[in-house]
Every structure is written in C-alpha cells, then in structure tokens.
Design a protein around this motif. Structure first.
Motif, PDB file in Angstrom:
ATOM      1  N   GLU A  69      13.119  -5.639   9.535  1.00 49.66           N
ATOM      2  CA  GLU A  69      12.447  -4.995   8.577  1.00 49.66           C
ATOM      3  C   GLU A  69      11.635  -6.093   7.523  1.00 49.66           C
ATOM      4  O   GLU A  69      10.303  -6.073   7.200  1.00 49.66           O
ATOM      5  N   LYS A  70      12.250  -7.219   7.410  1.00 44.90           N
ATOM      6  CA  LYS A  70      11.674  -8.220   6.478  1.00 44.90           C
ATOM      7  C   LYS A  70      10.583  -8.849   7.449  1.00 44.90           C
ATOM      8  O   LYS A  70       9.380  -9.120   6.750  1.00 44.90           O
ATOM      9  N   VAL A  71      10.689  -9.215   8.659  1.00 49.28           N
ATOM     10  CA  VAL A  71       9.620  -9.878   9.313  1.00 49.28           C
ATOM     11  C   VAL A  71       8.401  -9.006   9.341  1.00 49.28           C
ATOM     12  O   VAL A  71       7.326  -9.593   9.629  1.00 49.28           O
ATOM     13  N   LEU A  72       8.834  -7.716   9.932  1.00 46.87           N
ATOM     14  CA  LEU A  72       7.784  -6.723   9.964  1.00 46.87           C
ATOM     15  C   LEU A  72       6.994  -6.697   8.803  1.00 46.87           C
ATOM     16  O   LEU A  72       5.717  -6.631   8.741  1.00 46.87           O
ATOM     17  N   GLY A  73       7.509  -6.546   7.608  1.00 49.67           N
ATOM     18  CA  GLY A  73       6.718  -6.333   6.340  1.00 49.67           C
ATOM     19  C   GLY A  73       5.955  -7.494   5.988  1.00 49.67           C
ATOM     20  O   GLY A  73       4.896  -7.180   5.583  1.00 49.67           O
ATOM     21  N   LYS A  74       6.442  -8.450   6.335  1.00 47.56           N
ATOM     22  CA  LYS A  74       5.563  -9.691   5.901  1.00 47.56           C
ATOM     23  C   LYS A  74       4.320  -9.876   6.957  1.00 47.56           C
ATOM     24  O   LYS A  74       3.202 -10.279   6.632  1.00 47.56           O
ATOM     25  N   ALA A  75       4.586  -9.546   8.227  1.00 45.36           N
ATOM     26  CA  ALA A  75       3.658  -9.378   9.085  1.00 45.36           C
ATOM     27  C   ALA A  75       2.674  -8.337   8.793  1.00 45.36           C
ATOM     28  O   ALA A  75       1.139  -8.708   8.942  1.00 45.36           O
ATOM     29  N   LEU A  76       2.873  -7.244   8.568  1.00 51.21           N
ATOM     30  CA  LEU A  76       1.990  -6.208   8.238  1.00 51.21           C
ATOM     31  C   LEU A  76       1.158  -6.372   6.921  1.00 51.21           C
ATOM     32  O   LEU A  76       0.154  -6.190   6.971  1.00 51.21           O
ATOM     33  N   LYS A  77       1.879  -7.111   5.789  1.00 53.06           N
ATOM     34  CA  LYS A  77       1.211  -7.364   4.770  1.00 53.06           C
ATOM     35  C   LYS A  77       0.109  -8.444   5.050  1.00 53.06           C
ATOM     36  O   LYS A  77      -1.031  -8.547   4.508  1.00 53.06           O
ATOM     37  N   ALA A  78       0.640  -9.420   5.924  1.00 48.68           N
ATOM     38  CA  ALA A  78      -0.469 -10.445   6.420  1.00 48.68           C
ATOM     39  C   ALA A  78      -1.868 -10.013   7.116  1.00 48.68           C
ATOM     40  O   ALA A  78      -2.625 -10.703   7.345  1.00 48.68           O
ATOM     41  N   LEU A  79      -1.450  -8.757   7.519  1.00 45.61           N
ATOM     42  CA  LEU A  79      -2.969  -8.178   8.145  1.00 45.61           C
ATOM     43  C   LEU A  79      -4.068  -7.883   7.024  1.00 45.61           C
ATOM     44  O   LEU A  79      -5.244  -7.964   7.561  1.00 45.61           O
ATOM     45  N   GLY A  80      -3.405  -7.685   5.856  1.00 44.44           N
ATOM     46  CA  GLY A  80      -4.743  -7.578   4.909  1.00 44.44           C
ATOM     47  C   GLY A  80      -5.404  -6.241   4.942  1.00 44.44           C
ATOM     48  O   GLY A  80      -6.755  -6.273   4.502  1.00 44.44           O
ATOM     49  N   VAL A  81      -4.822  -5.212   5.630  1.00 47.00           N
ATOM     50  CA  VAL A  81      -5.988  -4.086   5.968  1.00 47.00           C
ATOM     51  C   VAL A  81      -5.150  -2.964   5.027  1.00 47.00           C
ATOM     52  O   VAL A  81      -4.060  -2.920   4.518  1.00 47.00           O
ATOM     53  N   PRO A  82      -6.115  -1.755   4.829  1.00 47.69           N
ATOM     54  CA  PRO A  82      -5.605  -0.789   3.900  1.00 47.69           C
ATOM     55  C   PRO A  82      -4.104  -0.120   4.466  1.00 47.69           C
ATOM     56  O   PRO A  82      -4.333   0.136   5.649  1.00 47.69           O
ATOM     57  N   ARG A  83      -3.366   0.318   3.621  1.00 47.92           N
ATOM     58  CA  ARG A  83      -1.921   0.658   4.180  1.00 47.92           C
ATOM     59  C   ARG A  83      -2.249   2.067   5.039  1.00 47.92           C
ATOM     60  O   ARG A  83      -1.443   2.226   5.830  1.00 47.92           O
ATOM     61  N   ASN A  84      -3.240   2.873   4.679  1.00 42.03           N
ATOM     62  CA  ASN A  84      -3.424   4.207   5.665  1.00 42.03           C
ATOM     63  C   ASN A  84      -3.733   3.853   7.107  1.00 42.03           C
ATOM     64  O   ASN A  84      -3.904   4.708   7.909  1.00 42.03           O
ATOM     65  N   GLU A  85      -4.045   2.405   7.289  1.00 44.69           N
ATOM     66  CA  GLU A  85      -4.530   2.045   8.725  1.00 44.69           C
ATOM     67  C   GLU A  85      -3.269   1.931   9.594  1.00 44.69           C
ATOM     68  O   GLU A  85      -3.493   1.647  11.112  1.00 44.69           O
ATOM     69  N   TYR A  86      -2.015   1.885   9.069  1.00 45.17           N
ATOM     70  CA  TYR A  86      -0.954   1.870  10.246  1.00 45.17           C
ATOM     71  C   TYR A  86       0.336   2.680   9.627  1.00 45.17           C
ATOM     72  O   TYR A  86       0.308   3.047   8.527  1.00 45.17           O
ATOM     73  N   VAL A  87       0.881   3.089  10.654  1.00 44.19           N
ATOM     74  CA  VAL A  87       2.185   3.792  10.555  1.00 44.19           C
ATOM     75  C   VAL A  87       3.259   3.315  10.573  1.00 44.19           C
ATOM     76  O   VAL A  87       3.534   2.476  11.683  1.00 44.19           O
TER      77      VAL A  87
END
Ligand code: NAD
Length: 321
Positions: A69-87
C-alpha cells in the motif's frame, strides 16, 4: 519493447459505472511477495502501466505487511494526474497479524489504508479472503460496516475476495441486491483452472462486477516458476513447469498465452496480474493488444491445454469452510 499503437480496452465493472482496463495492476509484488523490488522499479512499473492504459491498481494491507500500500500510494502520487483517472482497490480483514473481520477492525482499517495510500477515498474496498472468517459475520457485521464507510465517502464500492467459489454464492444469496458491488476471484480463470466460468452467469444475474486475479496462477504459468510458498501440489507444479518448458522449446511464452487466455472472456472486467518490473508491464499490455488485434494463438493453447489436462481444475484448500 515496441508496442502497437492501439489502446488497452476498458470494460464496465458490473453496475458500478466504473470502467477498468482489461489488464489490471496487481500490487502484491510491490510488497516483495514474489522477491525484493526496489522503490525505483516499483515507481517505474506503475508509471509505465498508467502510461500504457492500465487504470486499475489493486493492493491490500496484507501484502508485505502494509508495504505494498505504501509503495503503491507513493507511485500513484508521483504520477501527478487527477485522482479520477485511476481506480484503486484495497482490502480489509486480513493482516500479517491474522484475520479480523469485525466492524471495529475494518472501520479502523480503511483509515490506516487511506493514510498509507495517501488518498482521500478508495474506489473499492474488499473483504480479503473471507473463507478464513465466519461468512455469517461477513453478511451480518462486516458488509454493514463497509456500507457505513460508503455512506461516509471513504470508499465508493464494496467487494469480497477469496479462493473457494462457494463463498461468493453463500454471501450473495444472503444480502440485498447492491450490497456487494464486486467479487475478486483468483486462480480460477487461467489455463490450468477455469472453474470461475460456470459462476459468471450467476454473477451477471446479480449485477456483480467480476475481477479475475492471478492469470499466471501465482507464478505457475511463468518460465521461472512459482515462489517457494506456492500452495499447489507437486503434480500441478510439475505439469505447469512441463507446459512452460514446452512453450519455450517452441519459441513461445507461457505467460503471454496465459494472459491471452484469461483476457479473452469479456464477462471478466479486469484480469489482475501481479507485476514488479517495467518489462512485465510491457509484456502483459502487449499480450492484451496482440489479442485484440490478432486473436489467441489457438494452436499453442491447445497443446498447452493437452499437457495440463491431467491436472485441469485442480486447486488447493483455503480457509475454514
Ligand atoms: P499472478 O498470477 O498475477 O502472477 C504473478 C507473478 O508472475 C509474479 O511473480 C510476477 O512477477 C510474475 N509475472 C507477471 N507478469 C509476467 C510476465 N509477463 N512474464 C513472467 N512473469 C510475470 O499472481 P498474483 O500476483 O498473486 O495475482 C495478481 C494480483 O491479484 C495480486 O497482485 C493481487 O493484487 C490480486 N490477488 C488478490 C487475491 C485476493 O484478494 N485474495 C489473491 C490473489 C491475487
């Protein structure tokens, strides 16, 4: 790797209104479940997955004792895209310390998961491997607690996961329609075991979205073979190994064949495959695009199915029921 310029297919998930990429990113490997993965490789894998059209990411507090969860959260944040673009889906009730599906524990669990994922909400919260709990507690206590989390806006949809397929009918037959939005089944829609297929009409009639995980049978259908903890019988392991060796000798790849087998049933909204490298992401997306453009390799598939026939639909025990 050169990838075709078509886009990964998006498929509707039951009645949720969500559209998931046909290939989903299983993040258990980011918890070092299949061997150590550096944070750089984890970030790069998530980034490349998103770039290639994967919009669905699945994790659990159990994977790597919260590490995934921690690693995924960090990686998703680093994408820098709007939250509704991923599930994002995560789970509750299964932890390295053990199982606890009580209302109190799952209610605390979501707050802990959201903090680790650095998110305000998850799209799907799933009761993790319910066959290890008491199914009547899931029906009478856990699911009502998750409904409150839905009402509070911490989760958008509710799911249940596990190995024995009977758990899904047990629960779905005992709750009002719309209580469970999604089921996640694993190791039951791959070349060696396709028993989920028989349940699909029932799930459709209930309006429940279907996620099928572990198309590579948790490593059985790979050239390098499964991890030491894999619960399959020696007979099943050696049949899969023989199938992988056969493919290799023919210049084919067992994992590509396995991905295409799972992806070809469109009643499955997303095929969740665990990935821990950019290369695996690219290979699995390429397998999906090739399937869309050219169809399955029926000849190789028939040969592999013949090798696996003696162990077809063989599974292993899981849980209390
Ligand atoms: P999987 O069948 O997806 O196999 C994963 C293994 O295959 C890993 O070792 C991975 O590195 C390797 N791999 C991936 N792509 C490859 C390729 N192209 N070539 C060779 N090897 C490749 O099994 P999984 O990871 O257990 O399942 C996928 C995801 O589904 C999990 O990460 C998790 O998110 C979810 N899942 C959930 C449950 C549950 O809720 N009970 C159970 C199983 C899986």
């Amino acid at each position: 790797m050169a990838l075709p310029h078509s886009k990964l297919e998006l498929r509707p998930l039951g009645n949720t209104g969500l559209k998931l990429s046909s290939v989903g990113f299983g993040a258990s490997p980011l918890g070092n479940v299949f061997g150590a993965v550096s944070e750089e490789e984890a970030n790069a894998s998530v980034r490349q997955a998103f770039h290639l059209g994967i919009n669905f990411f699945d994790t659990s507090p159990y994977y790597g004792g919260t590490l995934s969860e921690k690693v995924l959260g960090k990686a998703l944040k680093a994408l820098g895209v709007p939250r509704n673009e991923y599930v994002v889906s995560t789970k509750c009730g299964r932890y390295v310390e053990g199982f606890d599906f009580s209302a109190d524990r799952v209610t605390r669990s979501i707050d802990e998961s959201l903090a680790r994922l650095q998110l305000d909400y998850v799209d799907i919260l799933q009761c993790h491997d319910i066959e290890f709990g008491n199914l009547d507690q899931i029906v009478n206590e856990t699911l009502p607690a998750l409904q409150k989390l839905k009402d509070a806006g911490k989760i958008r949809f509710i799911g249940i996961t596990g190995l024995p397929l009977g758990i899904f009918t047990y629960v779905l037959d005992r709750v009002p329609p719309g209580t469970v939005d999604v089921i996640l089944s694993y190791c039951h829609y791959s070349i060696n075991d396709s028993t989920l297929e028989d349940l699909l009409p029932y799930l459709k009639s209930k309006g429940v979205g279907v996620i099928s995980a572990s198309p590579l049978a948790m490593g059985l259908l790979t050239e390098s073979g499964p991890p030491a903890w894999h619960p399959a019988s020696p007979e099943l392991k050696s049949a899969c190994q023989a199938a992988a060796a056969y493919c290799k000798a023919k210049g084919k790849n067992i994992s590509k064949l396995a991905m295409q087998y799972s992806l070809s049933n469109k009643d499955i909204s997303s095929v969740l495959v665990g990935m821990n490298s950019v290369r695996q992401v690219e290979e699995n997306v390429a397998a999906a695009l090739e399937l869309e453009n050219a169809g399955k390799d029926n000849e190789a598939l028939a040969e592999v199915e013949a090798i696996l026939k003696p162990v077809k639909n063989q599974t292993w025990p899981s849980g209390n029921q």
